[in-house]
Design a protein around this motif. Structure first.
Motif, PDB file in Angstrom:
ATOM      1  N   VAL A 282      51.916  49.650  36.186  1.00 33.56           N
ATOM      2  CA  VAL A 282      50.609  50.283  36.323  1.00 33.56           C
ATOM      3  C   VAL A 282      49.819  50.104  35.029  1.00 33.56           C
ATOM      4  O   VAL A 282      50.322  50.406  33.940  1.00 33.56           O
ATOM      5  N   ASN A 283      48.592  49.600  35.136  1.00 33.25           N
ATOM      6  CA  ASN A 283      47.740  49.459  33.960  1.00 33.25           C
ATOM      7  C   ASN A 283      47.331  50.829  33.441  1.00 33.25           C
ATOM      8  O   ASN A 283      47.047  51.730  34.228  1.00 33.25           O
ATOM      9  N   PRO A 284      47.287  51.003  32.138  1.00 35.28           N
ATOM     10  CA  PRO A 284      46.796  52.268  31.596  1.00 35.28           C
ATOM     11  C   PRO A 284      45.288  52.407  31.853  1.00 35.28           C
ATOM     12  O   PRO A 284      44.629  51.444  32.248  1.00 35.28           O
TER      13      PRO A 284
ATOM     14  N   ARG B  14      29.445  42.674  41.821  1.00 38.80           N
ATOM     15  CA  ARG B  14      30.761  43.284  41.784  1.00 38.80           C
ATOM     16  C   ARG B  14      30.670  44.726  41.318  1.00 38.80           C
ATOM     17  O   ARG B  14      29.803  45.072  40.507  1.00 38.80           O
ATOM     18  N   PRO B  15      31.585  45.580  41.766  1.00 41.98           N
ATOM     19  CA  PRO B  15      31.585  46.964  41.296  1.00 41.98           C
ATOM     20  C   PRO B  15      32.160  47.059  39.886  1.00 41.98           C
ATOM     21  O   PRO B  15      32.883  46.163  39.437  1.00 41.98           O
ATOM     22  N   ALA B  16      31.835  48.134  39.175  1.00 41.42           N
ATOM     23  CA  ALA B  16      32.378  48.344  37.830  1.00 41.42           C
ATOM     24  C   ALA B  16      33.885  48.560  37.880  1.00 41.42           C
ATOM     25  O   ALA B  16      34.597  48.255  36.922  1.00 41.42           O
ATOM     26  N   TYR B  17      34.353  49.101  39.009  1.00 39.46           N
ATOM     27  CA  TYR B  17      35.797  49.278  39.220  1.00 39.46           C
ATOM     28  C   TYR B  17      36.144  48.796  40.617  1.00 39.46           C
ATOM     29  O   TYR B  17      35.469  49.122  41.592  1.00 39.46           O
ATOM     30  N   ASP B  18      37.199  47.991  40.726  1.00 41.19           N
ATOM     31  CA  ASP B  18      37.648  47.460  42.010  1.00 41.19           C
ATOM     32  C   ASP B  18      39.092  47.885  42.223  1.00 41.19           C
ATOM     33  O   ASP B  18      39.991  47.470  41.488  1.00 41.19           O
ATOM     34  N   GLU B  19      39.310  48.709  43.229  1.00 45.69           N
ATOM     35  CA  GLU B  19      40.660  49.241  43.461  1.00 45.69           C
ATOM     36  C   GLU B  19      41.656  48.168  43.864  1.00 45.69           C
ATOM     37  O   GLU B  19      42.874  48.375  43.777  1.00 45.69           O
ATOM     38  N   THR B  20      41.181  46.993  44.287  1.00 40.95           N
ATOM     39  CA  THR B  20      42.091  45.918  44.681  1.00 40.95           C
ATOM     40  C   THR B  20      42.377  44.944  43.535  1.00 40.95           C
ATOM     41  O   THR B  20      43.181  44.023  43.707  1.00 40.95           O
ATOM     42  N   CYS B  21      41.713  45.125  42.384  1.00 44.38           N
ATOM     43  CA  CYS B  21      41.872  44.208  41.258  1.00 44.38           C
ATOM     44  C   CYS B  21      43.102  44.582  40.434  1.00 44.38           C
ATOM     45  O   CYS B  21      43.240  45.728  39.991  1.00 44.38           O
ATOM     46  N   TYR B  22      43.967  43.614  40.178  1.00 46.74           N
ATOM     47  CA  TYR B  22      45.191  43.909  39.433  1.00 46.74           C
ATOM     48  C   TYR B  22      44.966  43.997  37.932  1.00 46.74           C
ATOM     49  O   TYR B  22      45.900  44.271  37.173  1.00 46.74           O
ATOM     50  N   LEU B  23      43.702  43.772  37.478  1.00 44.99           N
ATOM     51  CA  LEU B  23      43.406  43.897  36.055  1.00 44.99           C
ATOM     52  C   LEU B  23      42.610  45.156  35.721  1.00 44.99           C
ATOM     53  O   LEU B  23      42.470  45.489  34.544  1.00 44.99           O
ATOM     54  N   CYS B  24      42.082  45.823  36.714  1.00 44.88           N
ATOM     55  CA  CYS B  24      41.304  47.036  36.454  1.00 44.88           C
ATOM     56  C   CYS B  24      42.207  48.176  35.967  1.00 44.88           C
ATOM     57  O   CYS B  24      43.399  48.245  36.318  1.00 44.88           O
TER      58      CYS B  24
ATOM     59  N   THR C 172      44.247  51.550  35.567  1.00 45.30           N
ATOM     60  CA  THR C 172      45.019  52.452  36.439  1.00 45.30           C
ATOM     61  C   THR C 172      45.541  51.769  37.700  1.00 45.30           C
ATOM     62  O   THR C 172      46.250  52.395  38.484  1.00 45.30           O
ATOM     63  N   ASN C 173      45.237  50.496  37.919  1.00 46.81           N
ATOM     64  CA  ASN C 173      45.713  49.804  39.119  1.00 46.81           C
ATOM     65  C   ASN C 173      47.125  49.265  38.919  1.00 46.81           C
ATOM     66  O   ASN C 173      47.564  49.015  37.795  1.00 46.81           O
ATOM     67  N   THR C 174      47.823  49.056  40.016  1.00 44.38           N
ATOM     68  CA  THR C 174      49.188  48.539  39.992  1.00 44.38           C
ATOM     69  C   THR C 174      49.172  47.018  40.124  1.00 44.38           C
ATOM     70  O   THR C 174      48.518  46.468  41.024  1.00 44.38           O
ATOM     71  N   ARG C 175      49.886  46.343  39.229  1.00 43.55           N
ATOM     72  CA  ARG C 175      49.965  44.888  39.280  1.00 43.55           C
ATOM     73  C   ARG C 175      51.052  44.441  40.252  1.00 43.55           C
ATOM     74  O   ARG C 175      51.819  45.263  40.769  1.00 43.55           O
TER      75      ARG C 175
ATOM     76  N   ASN D 270      52.000  38.176  30.582  1.00 44.31           N
ATOM     77  CA  ASN D 270      51.628  37.593  31.863  1.00 44.31           C
ATOM     78  C   ASN D 270      52.762  37.757  32.871  1.00 44.31           C
ATOM     79  O   ASN D 270      53.907  37.377  32.598  1.00 44.31           O
ATOM     80  N   ASP D 271      52.433  38.341  34.025  1.00 46.78           N
ATOM     81  CA  ASP D 271      53.454  38.579  35.046  1.00 46.78           C
ATOM     82  C   ASP D 271      53.957  37.277  35.668  1.00 46.78           C
ATOM     83  O   ASP D 271      55.026  37.249  36.288  1.00 46.78           O
ATOM     84  N   PHE D 272      53.177  36.202  35.529  1.00 47.94           N
ATOM     85  CA  PHE D 272      53.566  34.897  36.083  1.00 47.94           C
ATOM     86  C   PHE D 272      53.384  33.821  35.007  1.00 47.94           C
ATOM     87  O   PHE D 272      52.724  32.802  35.227  1.00 47.94           O
ATOM     88  N   ALA D 273      53.977  34.059  33.863  1.00 46.01           N
ATOM     89  CA  ALA D 273      53.779  33.181  32.705  1.00 46.01           C
ATOM     90  C   ALA D 273      54.345  31.788  32.944  1.00 46.01           C
ATOM     91  O   ALA D 273      55.404  31.617  33.560  1.00 46.01           O
TER      92      ALA D 273
END
Length: 347
Positions: free
Chosen positions: A64-66, A44-54, A56-59, A76-79
């Protein structure tokens, strides 16, 4: 171990849950023609632009994650539990009952690195995860409607983990869930009878026997419980009796991070794969009581049985009658104890 128990079916008692497990060591010799799991790719890459936990990515909810640098926690967005659930109960008679459950769900990203897991993280980084767990336990447990805080990690797609980014969850509920409640009842009964901690007495005897102990450091013991259900089930227990993780000193937090890494490295080395498991803390409820009977502990329930591709299923007899395992706790402890604490990827 008595040779009879090494070769023949027997039951073992779990004093923490007042339950039994069937051990059938002779079955480990049978050939396997069942399901073989696919090994998930570990490149896996150190950063994945499709990952919602990385970072700066948007969930999925648009937030948007800091650009976080170590641990990051969010609601949790789906608690499964919601804070604004209205109080309501239903009881038609003693056979039909229901009540609403109020609570909170949190996600904790262990690292900004998408390509890491706990055994590949530095101990200093794992210590930050431990600190975050303590903070969340105190914060969530301090709310007047929360009576239990369940901290856990699901690692690997085999365990139903939907995202490989290193992370865990915290579910805080208004009621005490079934598994912690079983341990609450058993520990209280033992405490009232002996005025001692059940687990303190247990690990004292395990350290003397050395049959199931994997390793120890100054403050913690890692072992395969005598009553283990899963093939390579383990437990990390503090040597000092503590009811909750917030009772740890700084030195104990360091030691816990050390044990967490050392154990998970052994797991990965077992089949030279990113070893899947569900793990979590069982500790005192947050209901305002002292809970002198409690001795917190960290449990690991991994499903792999014979290789990176053969999984233990809880079906049939296990679902209908009794948990069952094919290798003794002593056998699995010996296998884990013999493994290196240097991660196979770094060799």
């Amino acid at each position: 171990m008595n040779p009879i128990f090494e070769e023949h079916p027997h039951r073992r008692y779990n004093p923490l849950t007042d339950s039994w497990v069937l051990v059938s060591p002779h079955r480990a010799k049978r050939p396997w023609q069942g399901q073989v799991e696919k090994v998930a790719g570990d490149d896996r890459p150190a950063y994945d632009e499709t990952c919602y936990l990385c970072p700066t990515n948007t969930r999925m909810n648009g937030e948007v994650n800091p650009d976080y640098q170590d641990v990051y926690i969010f609601n949790n967005d789906f608690a499964a539990l919601l804070e604004d659930t209205p109080p309501h109960s239903f009881e038609e008679d003693e056979l039909f009952k229901a009540e609403t459950e109020r609570g909170l769900g949190r996600v904790i990203c262990f690292s900004p690195r998408h390509d890491l897991t706990v055994p590949e993280m530095e101990e200093a980084a794992i210590r930050k995860v431990v600190d975050a767990w303590v903070d969340e336990y105190l914060t969530l447990g301090g709310k007047d409607f929360i009576n239990y805080v369940q901290i856990f990690e699901n690692k690997g797609f085999v365990m139903g983990c939907s995202n490989p980014h290193p992370h865990g969850q915290i579910w805080a509920s208004s009621s005490i869930p079934d598994e912690p409640m079983k341990k609450q009842i058993a520990q209280l009964k033992y405490w009232q009878k002996n005025q001692r901690s059940l687990l303190a007495d247990y690990i004292e005897k395990e350290l003397f026997k050395q049959e199931r102990v994997l390793f120890e450091n100054e403050h913690f013991v890692a072992l395969v419980p005598y009553w283990a259900v899963w093939p390579f089930e383990t437990m990390i227990v503090p040597k000092r009796k503590m009811a909750r993780i917030s009772d740890m000193t700084d030195a104990e937090k360091d030691a816990f991070a050390n044990a967490y890494k050392r154990l998970t490295v052994r797991y990965d080395n077992l089949f030279e794969t990113s070893f899947p498991y569900s793990a979590g803390v069982h500790q005192a409820p947050t209901d305002g009581e002292a809970h002198d009977e409690w001795h917190w502990h960290f449990v690991f329930y991994p499903p792999l049985l014979r290789s990176a591709t053969v999984k233990k299923f809880m079906v049939g007899y296990e679902m209908l009658a009794n948990p069952q395992r094919d290798i003794t706790a002593e056998k699995s402890a010996g296998v884990l104890r013999a493994l290196s604490e240097v991660h196979y990827k770094t060799k």
